[in-house]
Every structure is written in C-alpha cells, then in structure tokens.
Design an enzyme around this catalytic site. Structure first.
Site, PDB file in Angstrom:
ATOM      1  N   ARG A  70      32.871  38.059  31.759  1.00  0.00           N
ATOM      2  CA  ARG A  70      33.117  38.721  33.042  1.00  0.00           C
ATOM      3  C   ARG A  70      31.909  38.505  33.929  1.00  0.00           C
ATOM      4  O   ARG A  70      30.772  38.623  33.452  1.00  0.00           O
ATOM      5  CB  ARG A  70      33.274  40.235  32.850  1.00  0.00           C
ATOM      6  CG  ARG A  70      34.413  40.654  31.977  1.00  0.00           C
ATOM      7  CD  ARG A  70      34.183  42.056  31.435  1.00  0.00           C
ATOM      8  NE  ARG A  70      32.995  42.097  30.570  1.00  0.00           N
ATOM      9  CZ  ARG A  70      32.400  43.204  30.142  1.00  0.00           C
ATOM     10  NH1 ARG A  70      32.853  44.382  30.500  1.00  0.00           N
ATOM     11  NH2 ARG A  70      31.344  43.150  29.352  1.00  0.00           N
ATOM     12  N   THR A  93      39.350  27.169  32.243  1.00  0.00           N
ATOM     13  CA  THR A  93      40.694  27.730  32.058  1.00  0.00           C
ATOM     14  C   THR A  93      41.721  26.700  32.520  1.00  0.00           C
ATOM     15  O   THR A  93      41.731  26.334  33.698  1.00  0.00           O
ATOM     16  CB  THR A  93      40.835  29.025  32.876  1.00  0.00           C
ATOM     17  OG1 THR A  93      39.834  29.928  32.425  1.00  0.00           O
ATOM     18  CG2 THR A  93      42.205  29.655  32.709  1.00  0.00           C
ATOM     19  N   CYS A 121      39.285  34.306  39.196  1.00  0.00           N
ATOM     20  CA  CYS A 121      40.014  34.103  37.937  1.00  0.00           C
ATOM     21  C   CYS A 121      41.405  34.737  37.917  1.00  0.00           C
ATOM     22  O   CYS A 121      42.400  34.024  37.923  1.00  0.00           O
ATOM     23  CB  CYS A 121      39.176  34.627  36.775  1.00  0.00           C
ATOM     24  SG  CYS A 121      37.556  33.842  36.690  1.00  0.00           S
ATOM     25  N   ASN A 162      44.092  37.069  30.485  1.00  0.00           N
ATOM     26  CA  ASN A 162      43.934  37.386  31.900  1.00  0.00           C
ATOM     27  C   ASN A 162      45.223  37.965  32.498  1.00  0.00           C
ATOM     28  O   ASN A 162      45.173  38.846  33.352  1.00  0.00           O
ATOM     29  CB  ASN A 162      43.471  36.150  32.687  1.00  0.00           C
ATOM     30  CG  ASN A 162      41.954  35.996  32.621  1.00  0.00           C
ATOM     31  OD1 ASN A 162      41.279  36.768  31.951  1.00  0.00           O
ATOM     32  ND2 ASN A 162      41.417  35.001  33.315  1.00  0.00           N
TER      33      ASN A 162
HETATM   34  C1  UGA Z   1      38.043  38.166  34.393  1.00  0.00           C
HETATM   35  C2  UGA Z   1      38.261  38.648  32.944  1.00  0.00           C
HETATM   36  O1  UGA Z   1      37.986  40.044  32.858  1.00  0.00           O
HETATM   37  C3  UGA Z   1      37.352  37.887  31.983  1.00  0.00           C
HETATM   38  O2  UGA Z   1      37.611  38.285  30.640  1.00  0.00           O
HETATM   39  C4  UGA Z   1      37.619  36.391  32.130  1.00  0.00           C
HETATM   40  O3  UGA Z   1      36.772  35.617  31.301  1.00  0.00           O
HETATM   41  C5  UGA Z   1      37.365  35.982  33.575  1.00  0.00           C
HETATM   42  O4  UGA Z   1      38.227  36.748  34.453  1.00  0.00           O
HETATM   43  C6  UGA Z   1      37.641  34.524  33.719  1.00  0.00           C
HETATM   44  O5  UGA Z   1      38.805  34.129  33.580  1.00  0.00           O
HETATM   45  O6  UGA Z   1      36.707  33.735  33.863  1.00  0.00           O
HETATM   46  P1  UGA Z   1      36.147  38.669  36.234  1.00  0.00           P
HETATM   47  O7  UGA Z   1      36.989  37.835  37.157  1.00  0.00           O
HETATM   48  O8  UGA Z   1      34.683  38.454  36.169  1.00  0.00           O
HETATM   49  O9  UGA Z   1      36.692  38.501  34.729  1.00  0.00           O
HETATM   50  O10 UGA Z   1      36.365  40.173  36.669  1.00  0.00           O
HETATM   51  P2  UGA Z   1      37.067  41.483  36.071  1.00  0.00           P
HETATM   52  O11 UGA Z   1      36.056  42.394  35.559  1.00  0.00           O
HETATM   53  O12 UGA Z   1      38.208  41.126  35.200  1.00  0.00           O
HETATM   54  O13 UGA Z   1      37.648  42.105  37.417  1.00  0.00           O
HETATM   55  C7  UGA Z   1      38.671  41.416  38.154  1.00  0.00           C
HETATM   56  C8  UGA Z   1      39.143  42.242  39.325  1.00  0.00           C
HETATM   57  O14 UGA Z   1      39.872  43.369  38.878  1.00  0.00           O
HETATM   58  C9  UGA Z   1      38.017  42.785  40.212  1.00  0.00           C
HETATM   59  O15 UGA Z   1      38.380  42.600  41.568  1.00  0.00           O
HETATM   60  C10 UGA Z   1      37.972  44.252  39.850  1.00  0.00           C
HETATM   61  O16 UGA Z   1      37.504  45.053  40.893  1.00  0.00           O
HETATM   62  C11 UGA Z   1      39.435  44.541  39.541  1.00  0.00           C
HETATM   63  N1  UGA Z   1      39.662  45.703  38.657  1.00  0.00           N
HETATM   64  C12 UGA Z   1      39.162  45.711  37.398  1.00  0.00           C
HETATM   65  C13 UGA Z   1      40.423  46.768  39.109  1.00  0.00           C
HETATM   66  O17 UGA Z   1      40.916  46.780  40.265  1.00  0.00           O
HETATM   67  N2  UGA Z   1      40.651  47.833  38.276  1.00  0.00           N
HETATM   68  C14 UGA Z   1      40.166  47.877  37.010  1.00  0.00           C
HETATM   69  O18 UGA Z   1      40.411  48.872  36.302  1.00  0.00           O
HETATM   70  C15 UGA Z   1      39.386  46.791  36.573  1.00  0.00           C
END
Ligand code: UGA
Length: 437
Positions: free
Chosen positions: A151, A121, A264, A212
């Site tokens: 993810r 990124t 991320c 993101n």
């Molecule tokens: C995120 C993006 O979702 C991916 O599409 C992207 O490729 C990735 O970053 C990246 O840039 O490499 P990730 O960091 O693995 O993926 O995690 P997420 O599933 O997005 O969750 C991020 C944070 O948001 C976590 O702390 C999660 O607990 C929180 N979250 C997620 C919430 O607080 N509420 C929600 O409804 C969803």
C-alpha cells in the site's frame, strides 16, 4: 544475490531499496533520467514515508545503484519487472506497453538460468505469454509471477514484512527451480514466518486482481450503506463499528466517505472486467460495474452536499478543500477523489482553494486550473465552507474553536468521517459527514 529492478516508480523504487536492505546487490533501472538522477542522489522522487532514509542507508553500503541503461541488468541473476500498467486511453483494459517494452529490452541481457520476476499488476494470461518469449530467447531462463500487495504510505514495511508471498510458476510446483531462487531473495522475511503460496501463473495473476476487487467491493459496500443511512437517518460509522466486530466481516476497509481512488483500485477493477469479457466470463464480474458506479456516485454526492452546505448555491462561494492526495501519507494524485471533487466544484462556480501537506505539486500538474495554497491558515482564511477530503493526521486534529474565527462561515463537510461531529457542532460549526445523520 544480484538483482535488477526494472521500473523505479512507486513500486520499483521501494522494491529496489528494500531488496538492498535485505542484503542483495541491486541495480534499479528506469528510462526516466530525472528519476534516476534523484534516486542516485538518495532522494526519493515521490513522497513515501521511510523511503528516503532507507535509500540513504542502503546506498552507503554500496549495494544499491541506479541506471537508465538496461545493460546494467547484465550482471544480475534475478530481474524484477515493476513498471506501471495504467488504464488504456478510452478503454477499460490495462495498457501493457511498458511491461512488454521492459521485457523486450531486457532480453539481450538474459543469461542462462536467470529468473525474470513479474511484479506489475497484469491481466490473467500475461505471464504465460511473457514466459514463452523468455523461453524462446533463453531456454534455461524462467519467468515467475510474484504479485505485489504493498500500500502506498506503508510501502517499505509492506515490502520488508508482507502478509504473504505468492509465486506463480509455469507448472505450479514447489520443485520448480525458480522457487528456490525466489526463496533466497526473500530469505529474511520467509525466515521470520511470512507465509508463501506457490501456484501456477494464472492463479498468481488472479490473486492480485481478486484481492484489489475485494477491497474495492468492501469500500463500495459501506458507501452503499452510507447512502441508505442518509436516506433513513442512520449513522454509517456506528453501523461499520457494529458489523466490523464480527470477525468474518472485520472493521478494516469499512470507512465510508468519498470513495476509493489512486493508481490501483479503480483501474484494476476495470481491467479485470475487461479481461473477464475477453475470456467470456464477463457475467461473473458485472457486480464490479456496480462497485465502480457506487464509488463514482460518492463524488457527485459530495458536490451536492457542498451546495446544500452553502445555502443552495455554489456560485462565488469560497470553498477550501483540505487534501489533494488520494489518501494520506502519499503525494499520489492519480484518480484522487479529492481533486476530482475540487475540479467539479470549480466547474459549478465555486472559488476553490486546495491545500495538502505533500501533494500540491503533483496536483497542480494535473489540474492547473485550480488554486493551490500550501499554507493551511492562508487556505482556510475567509472560507465559506471547508471540505476535509484526505484524512491527513493534521486535518483530523484541527481544533474547531481555534479555526472558528479564521473562516468566513463555520461550515465543514467531513468527507472521510474522521471528525467528532459533537465537538465541531458544540464549537458553533455546521457539520456534515457522509452517511451520518
Ligand atoms: C491498494 C491495495 O490496498 C494494495 O494492497 C495493493 O497492493 C495496491 O492497491 C496496488 O495494487 O498496488 P493503495 O492504492 O496504496 O493500495 O491504497 P489503499 O490503501 O488500498 O486505498 C485505496 C483507496 O481507498 C484510497 O483512496 C482510500 O482513501 C480509499 N479507502 C480505503 C476508503 O475510502 N475507505 C477505506 O476504508 C479504505
């Protein structure tokens, strides 16, 4: 095809294994000798569901190898750059040291017509700059930007069956020679219907930053609603259920709680703001500052609520934090809201014990001052309050009746709004959620 994958972290290790699964001959390259030794022995250097089984499966075919030596890339025709772009120390901008170093050390091994594929990124404009370096070294080679949307916790499936592919090529044209080569790399998922968009370099880079930012905004939006729900006695989970039924809004990524963390979303929205500032477009992204601020306020709010839960003082209170990882099914603790809250509680005088099924080793490296207990029963024994901060399935399934006699005081703060308040209250617990009356 013969492929090299440079950088074998959360992104690269999975990418290398998945490319071998798709039938290609792959070498994964990283400067970290321990990581390469682990991967060569088909051991995943971090927890990612399905990765270790996949490593074993593809290594048996002989199609996947690992090396610390960049010359191993010499036989490959396609080179994926998968190194990290962390936040710069003391600044919001992204640190491109690893991307630049990866390309510089790859250059001597680039052959005619090779394709360098950026997956990291990066701030918009990076691909154009790197493409010039590639061309200056090998006129016939190409640089294409192909952002990654996986993810953590779902990385293998997200790589093998992504929602979409985005190819950023210098002229933005379908006829660019690198397009056909990347199509060959992704032939299997493309043939099963995965859509792909061919565009120019800056658009491809911005797709990732925009995606993101949108996700972070969605989470902060619902967390802002949680603040209003708390002030007005409403329930944010029911509110999310109701607005999420509108297809234009959708229920996914509308879970209010302690906010987003990880390697991320937090650093990507900051780097995006920094880059927009450099481009003179900072006004367009000032809302992201608010998104960041709402997110950070969640952590403070949980500390306040914990104090309320502990009769107004944290001093000497035994608090057990369930979860250290930034999200379930991962051992990643980078910018983990759970750990940041645990550390804050400890600073304010609480006696904090943290437990987690996978992330304790990483957590202990980042916060050596905290007490970690891998055994959950031992961790909760005698606690004055439990804080559920990472929604691992085993925590969601906890039985309030069975737990009641283990803790010192039956009090729980559900930082992810995943427990049934009625059930816990009926079992004699004081239950607090976030944005729930
Ligand atoms: C995120 C993006 O979702 C991916 O599409 C992207 O490729 C990735 O970053 C990246 O840039 O490499 P990730 O960091 O693995 O993926 O995690 P997420 O599933 O997005 O969750 C991020 C944070 O948001 C976590 O702390 C999660 O607990 C929180 N979250 C997620 C919430 O607080 N509420 C929600 O409804 C969803």
């Amino acid at each position: 095809m013969r492929i090299s994958v440079i950088g074998c972290g959360y992104l690269g290790a999975v990418h290398a294994a998945c490319m071998a699964k798709l039938g290609h001959e792959v070498v994964g390259i990283d400067v970290d000798e321990r990581k390469i030794a682990d991967l060569s022995a088909a051991t995943a250097p971090f927890f990612e569901p399905g990765l270790e089984a996949l490593l074993k499966e593809v290594q048996e075919t002989g199609r996947l190898s690992f090396s610390t030596d960049m010359s191993a890339a010499a036989d490959s025709d396609v080179h994926f750059i998968c190194v990290g772009t962390p936040q710069k120390k003391g600044e919001n901008a992204a640190d491109l040291t690893y991307v630049d170093a990866a390309l510089t050390s790859l250059l001597p091994y680039l052959d005619e017509d090779d394709v360098v594929v950026g997956k990291s990124t990066v701030p918009v404009g990076t691909a154009g700059r790197l493409a010039q370096i590639v061309k200056a070294h090998e006129e016939t080679a190409h640089l294409i930007w192909n952002p990654e949307f996986l993810r953590e916790g779902h990385a293998v499936a997200d790589t093998l069956q992504p929602d979409r592919f985005v190819y950023g090529v210098p002229d933005g044209s379908e006829d660019h020679p690198a397009v056909a080569i990347l199509d060959e790399v992704y032939a299997a998922p493309l043939s099963s219907g995965t859509p792909r968009i061919v565009t120019d370099h800056p658009t491809a880079e911005l797709v990732k930053a925009a995606a993101n930012s949108f996700l972070a905004t969605k989470i902060s939006f619902i967390n802002a609603m949680a603040e209003v729900c708390e002030a007005s006695g409403a329930d944010v989970t029911r509110l999310a259920d109701a607005i999420g039924m509108d297809e234009r809004i959708g229920r996914k990524f509308l879970n209010a709680g302690i906010g987003f963390g990880g390697g991320c979303l937090p650093k990507d929205i900051r780097a995006f703001m920094a880059r927009a500032g450099e481009l003179g477009a900072d006004q367009a992204l000032t809302f992201l500052r608010e998104v960041d601020a709402i997110n950070m306020r969640r952590r403070t709010r949980v500390v306040e609520l914990s104090r309320e839960l502990c009769d107004g003082t944290l001093l000497g209170k035994r608090i057990t934090v369930l979860g250290a990882a930034f999200k379930p099914e991962s051992d990643d603790v980078r910018d983990s809201p759970a750990l940041s809250i645990a550390a804050q509680l400890q600073l304010q005088g609480a006696v904090v014990t943290v437990t987690d099924p996978k992330a304790l080793q990483n957590a202990a490296k980042r916060f050596p001052e905290l007490h970690f207990e891998p055994d959950m029963d031992a961790a909760i024994s005698g606690a004055d309050a439990l804080l559920l901060l990472t929604e691992w399935k085993q925590y969601q399934r906890l039985d309030p009746h069975a737990l009641h006699s283990s803790v010192g005081s039956p009090r729980i703060l559900d930082g992810r709004n995943v427990l049934d308040p009625g059930k816990w209250r009926a079992a004699g617990w004081v239950y607090r959620g976030l944005g729930r009356a």
